[in-house]
Structures are given as structure tokens and as C-alpha cells.
Scaffold this active site. Sequence first.
Site, PDB file in Angstrom:
ATOM      1  N   PRO A 200      16.333  18.031   5.766  1.00  0.00           N
ATOM      2  CA  PRO A 200      16.353  19.372   4.946  1.00  0.00           C
ATOM      3  C   PRO A 200      17.131  20.334   5.913  1.00  0.00           C
ATOM      4  O   PRO A 200      17.112  20.260   7.247  1.00  0.00           O
ATOM      5  CB  PRO A 200      14.880  19.513   5.097  1.00  0.00           C
ATOM      6  CG  PRO A 200      14.344  18.349   5.080  1.00  0.00           C
ATOM      7  CD  PRO A 200      14.955  17.398   5.849  1.00  0.00           C
ATOM      8  N   ASP A 201      17.640  21.468   5.244  1.00  0.00           N
ATOM      9  CA  ASP A 201      18.231  22.662   5.921  1.00  0.00           C
ATOM     10  C   ASP A 201      19.326  22.217   6.732  1.00  0.00           C
ATOM     11  O   ASP A 201      19.872  22.955   7.712  1.00  0.00           O
ATOM     12  CB  ASP A 201      17.158  23.523   6.768  1.00  0.00           C
ATOM     13  CG  ASP A 201      15.839  23.659   5.906  1.00  0.00           C
ATOM     14  OD1 ASP A 201      16.361  24.300   4.697  1.00  0.00           O
ATOM     15  OD2 ASP A 201      14.834  23.682   6.474  1.00  0.00           O
ATOM     16  N   ARG A 202      20.192  21.053   6.241  1.00  0.00           N
ATOM     17  CA  ARG A 202      21.323  20.622   7.013  1.00  0.00           C
ATOM     18  C   ARG A 202      21.179  20.153   8.425  1.00  0.00           C
ATOM     19  O   ARG A 202      22.053  20.129   9.194  1.00  0.00           O
ATOM     20  CB  ARG A 202      22.467  21.686   6.799  1.00  0.00           C
ATOM     21  CG  ARG A 202      22.700  22.377   5.709  1.00  0.00           C
ATOM     22  CD  ARG A 202      23.145  21.432   4.774  1.00  0.00           C
ATOM     23  NE  ARG A 202      24.381  20.756   4.843  1.00  0.00           N
ATOM     24  CZ  ARG A 202      25.208  19.930   4.177  1.00  0.00           C
ATOM     25  NH1 ARG A 202      24.335  19.527   3.166  1.00  0.00           N
ATOM     26  NH2 ARG A 202      26.243  19.599   4.361  1.00  0.00           N
ATOM     27  N   LEU A 203      19.844  19.880   9.014  1.00  0.00           N
ATOM     28  CA  LEU A 203      19.575  19.529  10.295  1.00  0.00           C
ATOM     29  C   LEU A 203      19.312  18.175  10.241  1.00  0.00           C
ATOM     30  O   LEU A 203      18.360  17.434  10.413  1.00  0.00           O
ATOM     31  CB  LEU A 203      18.189  20.320  10.680  1.00  0.00           C
ATOM     32  CG  LEU A 203      18.161  21.851  10.812  1.00  0.00           C
ATOM     33  CD1 LEU A 203      16.943  22.439  11.340  1.00  0.00           C
ATOM     34  CD2 LEU A 203      19.146  22.422  11.656  1.00  0.00           C
ATOM     35  N   HIS A 204      20.441  17.598  10.106  1.00  0.00           N
ATOM     36  CA  HIS A 204      20.653  15.812   9.927  1.00  0.00           C
ATOM     37  C   HIS A 204      20.342  15.463  11.272  1.00  0.00           C
ATOM     38  O   HIS A 204      20.752  15.837  12.115  1.00  0.00           O
ATOM     39  CB  HIS A 204      21.819  15.945   9.166  1.00  0.00           C
ATOM     40  CG  HIS A 204      22.172  16.370   8.000  1.00  0.00           C
ATOM     41  ND1 HIS A 204      21.292  16.288   6.933  1.00  0.00           N
ATOM     42  CD2 HIS A 204      23.280  17.259   7.414  1.00  0.00           C
ATOM     43  CE1 HIS A 204      21.924  17.092   5.884  1.00  0.00           C
ATOM     44  NE2 HIS A 204      23.118  17.500   6.188  1.00  0.00           N
TER      45      HIS A 204
END
Length: 226
Positions: A200-204
Site C-alpha cells: 500500500p501507498d507505493r511503499l513496495h
Amino acid sequence: MGGLDTVQRLPADPAGLRISYERGALAEETAPLEPFALFADWFADAVDAGLPDPNAMVLATASAQGRPRNRTVLLKGFGGDGFRFFTNHTSRKAADLAENPWASLLFPWHPLQRQVIVTGRAERLSPEEDAAYFRTRPHGSQIGAWASRQSSVIPGRRVLEERFAALADRWPEPGDVPVPDFWGGYLVVPDAVEFWQGRPDRLHDRLRYTREEGPAGGWLRERLSP
């Protein structure tokens, strides 16, 4: 002057799906110390999930002049020594690898919100391994390997179909089809393997395994910023 007159700008989510990337996580604490075990687990997940062509991978090569090319090929085997695929040795990819043996593989398992990138040197497989795999191919695919002078220009599809028909008459089922001397496999021996898991939230999550120098041949495992 052809093409679009204006730049077509896409929204942040062009499909309107609002992907949340919540299908999984990738933590150093539970990840193996070497990449092949993790790849085997992820590949099994892709097969179990019913993904179409889970062994499809994007192969990127570059010529001696540095001109890149990529295309989708099929993974035909993997293990602790690397990743295998087969092709026509007169193809563009083979010409690139003859000039510049470095290659990259990309496994785009989007429905699982995962991808794997492999980089390393491509080595030709032995004629014995080429023959062993060729014998497992369907008869039509064996004939097709002979019929297609891959990447060469032809005047139309009929040329290909006529060549295939002539070869099928020459080697009818259930007889054996000889292995073409211009066809065979490659082993991509990785020096780095990167695993990407959407979060989530581009915190891959991104874990990269890099082969360490020296006789031990171990792997350095690092987390990369997304």
C-alpha cells in the site's frame, strides 16, 4: 506529419481500478538466503493462481553497439545454476547474445502484484541438453522450429505455411524429427535477482540478491527503496 497532434496525458489510475497493493509482503526475516528457493515458491504461487503462461518472461538483450531489444519468451527450466530458454540461433536475440552475452529477464506476475528481475550472462547449452528438450516438444512445434528462419524477412505467410507443409510430409507423425543445428537453448546465469512485491501507498517491498565474489559463491541480500 503523422502521429498525435497533442500529448495524451494519462490519469494516475487510467483503468480506474484503484489498486491497493495488499496481496502480500516480503520481509528479510522470512526470505531465504539465496534467490532460487524464493523464485521457486513464487513460481509455484503463479501456477497455483492459474495465471496464463506463468513461465512467460520478457528477455532483454543488447547488441555490441548497445542497442536494446526485448521480447517475450518462455522459461523452460530453472535451478541453482540459472534460468533456461530455447530459441533459433539465427534470431535477433541470439545474434545479440553472440555479441554481448549480458541479458535480463522480467517475470511480470501482475495479478499477484509481483515481479522478478534477473540479470546475468547467457551461456549456450550443450547439444545433449538441446536434444533432450527438443524431444519433449509437440511434433508440430518440432516442425515449426525447422520451418521458421526466425527474424528473417519473408514475402508473406504462405511461404511459411508451404515450408511447414513440406517438412511435415518429410517427417510425418509419429516419426522422429531431427534437432535443427541452428536451434538450441541458453542458460542465464544470474549475478543479481530482484523480487518486487506491491504494498500500500507505493511503499513496495524490493529485495535484491547479488552474487558475491569469491570461491564461496554466496549471495548478498539487500532491501531497496521502492
